[in-house]
Design a protein around this motif. Sequence first.
Motif, PDB file in Angstrom:
ATOM      1  N   GLY A   1      18.283  17.361  11.670  1.00  0.00           N
ATOM      2  CA  GLY A   1      16.883  17.605  11.994  1.00  0.00           C
ATOM      3  C   GLY A   1      16.174  18.426  10.926  1.00  0.00           C
ATOM      4  O   GLY A   1      15.140  18.011  10.386  1.00  0.00           O
ATOM      5  N   PRO A   2      16.701  19.610  10.565  1.00  0.00           N
ATOM      6  CA  PRO A   2      16.082  20.411   9.507  1.00  0.00           C
ATOM      7  C   PRO A   2      16.058  19.686   8.160  1.00  0.00           C
ATOM      8  O   PRO A   2      15.081  19.770   7.422  1.00  0.00           O
ATOM      9  N   MET A   3      17.124  18.969   7.850  1.00  0.00           N
ATOM     10  CA  MET A   3      17.203  18.248   6.587  1.00  0.00           C
ATOM     11  C   MET A   3      16.033  17.289   6.410  1.00  0.00           C
ATOM     12  O   MET A   3      15.389  17.236   5.351  1.00  0.00           O
ATOM     13  N   ARG A   4      15.732  16.542   7.446  1.00  0.00           N
ATOM     14  CA  ARG A   4      14.656  15.555   7.356  1.00  0.00           C
ATOM     15  C   ARG A   4      13.287  16.225   7.254  1.00  0.00           C
ATOM     16  O   ARG A   4      12.424  15.793   6.479  1.00  0.00           O
TER      17      ARG A   4
ATOM     18  N   GLY B   1      14.577  10.335  26.935  1.00  0.00           N
ATOM     19  CA  GLY B   1      15.335  10.543  25.712  1.00  0.00           C
ATOM     20  C   GLY B   1      15.500  12.021  25.424  1.00  0.00           C
ATOM     21  O   GLY B   1      15.515  12.850  26.319  1.00  0.00           O
ATOM     22  N   SER B   2      15.633  12.369  24.151  1.00  0.00           N
ATOM     23  CA  SER B   2      15.830  13.767  23.798  1.00  0.00           C
ATOM     24  C   SER B   2      14.562  14.542  24.066  1.00  0.00           C
ATOM     25  O   SER B   2      13.488  14.001  24.283  1.00  0.00           O
ATOM     26  N   ALA B   3      14.685  15.864  24.000  1.00  0.00           N
ATOM     27  CA  ALA B   3      13.570  16.736  24.355  1.00  0.00           C
ATOM     28  C   ALA B   3      12.391  16.574  23.411  1.00  0.00           C
ATOM     29  O   ALA B   3      11.260  16.783  23.795  1.00  0.00           O
ATOM     30  N   GLU B   4      12.632  16.200  22.163  1.00  0.00           N
ATOM     31  CA  GLU B   4      11.551  16.136  21.188  1.00  0.00           C
ATOM     32  C   GLU B   4      11.309  14.726  20.668  1.00  0.00           C
ATOM     33  O   GLU B   4      10.178  14.299  20.504  1.00  0.00           O
ATOM     34  N   GLN B   5      12.363  14.031  20.378  1.00  0.00           N
ATOM     35  CA  GLN B   5      12.253  12.671  19.889  1.00  0.00           C
ATOM     36  C   GLN B   5      13.336  11.856  20.570  1.00  0.00           C
ATOM     37  O   GLN B   5      14.445  12.319  20.752  1.00  0.00           O
ATOM     38  N   LYS B   6      13.013  10.639  20.937  1.00  0.00           N
ATOM     39  CA  LYS B   6      13.998   9.837  21.654  1.00  0.00           C
ATOM     40  C   LYS B   6      15.078   9.355  20.685  1.00  0.00           C
ATOM     41  O   LYS B   6      15.010   8.276  20.134  1.00  0.00           O
ATOM     42  N   GLY B   7      16.078  10.195  20.488  1.00  0.00           N
ATOM     43  CA  GLY B   7      17.155   9.855  19.591  1.00  0.00           C
ATOM     44  C   GLY B   7      18.454   9.623  20.340  1.00  0.00           C
ATOM     45  O   GLY B   7      19.383   9.036  19.817  1.00  0.00           O
TER      46      GLY B   7
ATOM     47  N   GLU C   1      21.289  16.724  21.557  1.00  0.00           N
ATOM     48  CA  GLU C   1      20.256  15.759  21.151  1.00  0.00           C
ATOM     49  C   GLU C   1      19.413  15.320  22.335  1.00  0.00           C
ATOM     50  O   GLU C   1      18.185  15.211  22.236  1.00  0.00           O
ATOM     51  N   TRP C   2      20.061  15.036  23.442  1.00  0.00           N
ATOM     52  CA  TRP C   2      19.371  14.535  24.633  1.00  0.00           C
ATOM     53  C   TRP C   2      18.486  15.610  25.258  1.00  0.00           C
ATOM     54  O   TRP C   2      17.329  15.367  25.620  1.00  0.00           O
ATOM     55  N   GLY C   3      19.006  16.825  25.375  1.00  0.00           N
ATOM     56  CA  GLY C   3      18.290  17.855  26.102  1.00  0.00           C
ATOM     57  C   GLY C   3      17.466  18.808  25.257  1.00  0.00           C
ATOM     58  O   GLY C   3      16.624  19.530  25.789  1.00  0.00           O
ATOM     59  N   TRP C   4      17.702  18.823  23.926  1.00  0.00           N
ATOM     60  CA  TRP C   4      17.026  19.810  23.070  1.00  0.00           C
ATOM     61  C   TRP C   4      16.272  19.149  21.924  1.00  0.00           C
ATOM     62  O   TRP C   4      15.120  19.466  21.655  1.00  0.00           O
ATOM     63  N   GLY C   5      16.906  18.248  21.222  1.00  0.00           N
ATOM     64  CA  GLY C   5      16.287  17.606  20.070  1.00  0.00           C
ATOM     65  C   GLY C   5      17.277  17.489  18.925  1.00  0.00           C
ATOM     66  O   GLY C   5      18.467  17.765  19.078  1.00  0.00           O
ATOM     67  N   GLN C   6      16.786  17.119  17.765  1.00  0.00           N
ATOM     68  CA  GLN C   6      17.651  16.868  16.612  1.00  0.00           C
ATOM     69  C   GLN C   6      17.861  18.096  15.739  1.00  0.00           C
ATOM     70  O   GLN C   6      18.639  18.048  14.782  1.00  0.00           O
ATOM     71  N   SER C   7      17.180  19.185  16.034  1.00  0.00           N
ATOM     72  CA  SER C   7      17.347  20.442  15.301  1.00  0.00           C
ATOM     73  C   SER C   7      18.038  21.442  16.213  1.00  0.00           C
ATOM     74  O   SER C   7      17.442  21.943  17.166  1.00  0.00           O
ATOM     75  N   PHE C   8      19.298  21.731  15.919  1.00  0.00           N
ATOM     76  CA  PHE C   8      20.110  22.572  16.801  1.00  0.00           C
ATOM     77  C   PHE C   8      19.909  24.051  16.472  1.00  0.00           C
ATOM     78  O   PHE C   8      20.849  24.756  16.071  1.00  0.00           O
ATOM     79  N   HIS C   9      18.687  24.536  16.627  1.00  0.00           N
ATOM     80  CA  HIS C   9      18.423  25.945  16.355  1.00  0.00           C
ATOM     81  C   HIS C   9      17.190  26.391  17.128  1.00  0.00           C
ATOM     82  O   HIS C   9      16.499  25.585  17.757  1.00  0.00           O
ATOM     83  N   PHE C  10      16.908  27.687  17.061  1.00  0.00           N
ATOM     84  CA  PHE C  10      15.749  28.262  17.732  1.00  0.00           C
ATOM     85  C   PHE C  10      14.628  28.499  16.720  1.00  0.00           C
ATOM     86  O   PHE C  10      14.840  28.445  15.504  1.00  0.00           O
TER      87      PHE C  10
ATOM     88  N   THR D   1       9.343  24.332  15.582  1.00  0.00           N
ATOM     89  CA  THR D   1      10.638  24.103  14.935  1.00  0.00           C
ATOM     90  C   THR D   1      10.455  23.683  13.481  1.00  0.00           C
ATOM     91  O   THR D   1      11.118  24.209  12.570  1.00  0.00           O
ATOM     92  N   LYS D   2       9.547  22.746  13.238  1.00  0.00           N
ATOM     93  CA  LYS D   2       9.307  22.284  11.868  1.00  0.00           C
ATOM     94  C   LYS D   2       8.775  23.401  10.980  1.00  0.00           C
ATOM     95  O   LYS D   2       9.153  23.517   9.807  1.00  0.00           O
ATOM     96  N   ALA D   3       7.887  24.228  11.518  1.00  0.00           N
ATOM     97  CA  ALA D   3       7.348  25.342  10.735  1.00  0.00           C
ATOM     98  C   ALA D   3       8.455  26.306  10.324  1.00  0.00           C
ATOM     99  O   ALA D   3       8.477  26.827   9.199  1.00  0.00           O
ATOM    100  N   HIS D   4       9.390  26.550  11.239  1.00  0.00           N
ATOM    101  CA  HIS D   4      10.522  27.444  10.976  1.00  0.00           C
ATOM    102  C   HIS D   4      11.414  26.862   9.874  1.00  0.00           C
ATOM    103  O   HIS D   4      11.906  27.592   9.007  1.00  0.00           O
ATOM    104  N   GLU D   5      11.613  25.562   9.905  1.00  0.00           N
ATOM    105  CA  GLU D   5      12.431  24.884   8.901  1.00  0.00           C
ATOM    106  C   GLU D   5      11.731  24.852   7.551  1.00  0.00           C
ATOM    107  O   GLU D   5      12.351  25.098   6.498  1.00  0.00           O
ATOM    108  N   GLN D   6      10.446  24.538   7.555  1.00  0.00           N
ATOM    109  CA  GLN D   6       9.696  24.452   6.301  1.00  0.00           C
ATOM    110  C   GLN D   6       9.605  25.811   5.612  1.00  0.00           C
ATOM    111  O   GLN D   6       9.608  25.886   4.383  1.00  0.00           O
ATOM    112  N   MET D   7       9.553  26.886   6.398  1.00  0.00           N
ATOM    113  CA  MET D   7       9.518  28.218   5.811  1.00  0.00           C
ATOM    114  C   MET D   7      10.785  28.483   4.998  1.00  0.00           C
ATOM    115  O   MET D   7      10.728  29.112   3.934  1.00  0.00           O
ATOM    116  N   ALA D   8      11.915  27.975   5.485  1.00  0.00           N
ATOM    117  CA  ALA D   8      13.178  28.190   4.781  1.00  0.00           C
ATOM    118  C   ALA D   8      13.131  27.593   3.380  1.00  0.00           C
ATOM    119  O   ALA D   8      13.501  28.251   2.400  1.00  0.00           O
ATOM    120  N   VAL D   9      12.666  26.352   3.270  1.00  0.00           N
ATOM    121  CA  VAL D   9      12.638  25.721   1.948  1.00  0.00           C
ATOM    122  C   VAL D   9      11.538  26.306   1.079  1.00  0.00           C
ATOM    123  O   VAL D   9      11.663  26.371  -0.150  1.00  0.00           O
TER     124      VAL D   9
END
Length: 357
Positions: free
Chosen positions: A137-140, A26-32, A87-96, A109-117
């Motif tokens: 991905g970041p939204m969730r 599936g995707s690189a991080e979650q099978k989506g 989605e398949w090769g990277w994941g649901q968050s299209f960023h670095f 990735t999640k830490a980077h997103e959580q820092m934003a909020v």
Amino acid sequence: MDSLTLFCTASFIVAGGLYWFVCILGSAEQKGRRAHHLSGGSISHEKVQDNYKQYWSFFRRPKEIETADKVPAFVDTFYNLVTDIYEWGWGQSFHFSPSIPGKSHLDATKAHEQMAVDLIGVKPGDKILDAGCGVGGPMRAIAAHSGANVVGITINEYQVERARIHNKKAGLDSLCEVVCGNFLEMPFADNTFDGVYSIEATCHAPKLEEVYAEIYRVLKPGSLYVSYEWVTTELFRADNSEHVEIIQGIERGDALPGLRHYSDIAEIAKKVGFEIVKEKDLAKPPSKPWWTRLKMGRIAYWRNHLVVVVLSALGIAPKGTVDVHEMLFKTADYLTRGGETGIFSPMHMILCRKPEN
């Protein structure tokens, strides 16, 4: 072992390996998303290759991607072509995100997103905007972390569909709403949101002041906006042919009208009325290299490329998918070179406040 048995054994191994790559991986991080689901987004199966050629035609007419009326077609075409592959090769968050020693790419990735909020200081129940939300991905991650109600906007209808599916699967559809629209002309009333963030999204705007002005309009007075911007750094030299090649490679492989210099970002934000609270390039030391994951993914690319070639030959993946996948690999090399030379950053952070009055 007779020849028939040997043939049957070899066929079983090959078939089993192909099944694993195509139907299990599936995707690189979650099978989506799985390999055999690769599509052209909202583009019909038989028109993917034509749209890939259309995408490249924009760069033969560069002035057309410098005007707001051309941006929807340009960016929408790009995300129809690449969303499933991302989605398949990277994941649901299209960023670095900067790599974190001892942590997985997903955790970083999640830490980077959580820092934003965390930077915009929202609380449970607040209504915030994700300007350029992709498949969410970041939204969730942000909704789960903050308890805020997140509204995401993306230009691409296929991404809206994918985001809603993911939101429901994650049990976050009560907190996450997705709207199809152009962030240069958003379908929201003035002073709607308690906070706004954009993660590597506003780089698609032909003029940054236009998207910043729209975000300013829909943000409540006194509230904060944070953006992670793609920029050229102080090390970039316009008279250096290698630098120019790298930056142009990034622009063409990522649907960018043109990268801005880091020094322009704050000036543009102030021009539309924002107060600058903080500005920092999150890619600079002590942060660990954000491009490590791209370099580590080279073996995965060749594995995935083989699968894409086979699926295209069998007619499962649309004709043109191989071209798109190859384009993304070349772009990954330009991004890596941009990071290694220090001339490019995908995470120049700017935190802004809309004045109370």
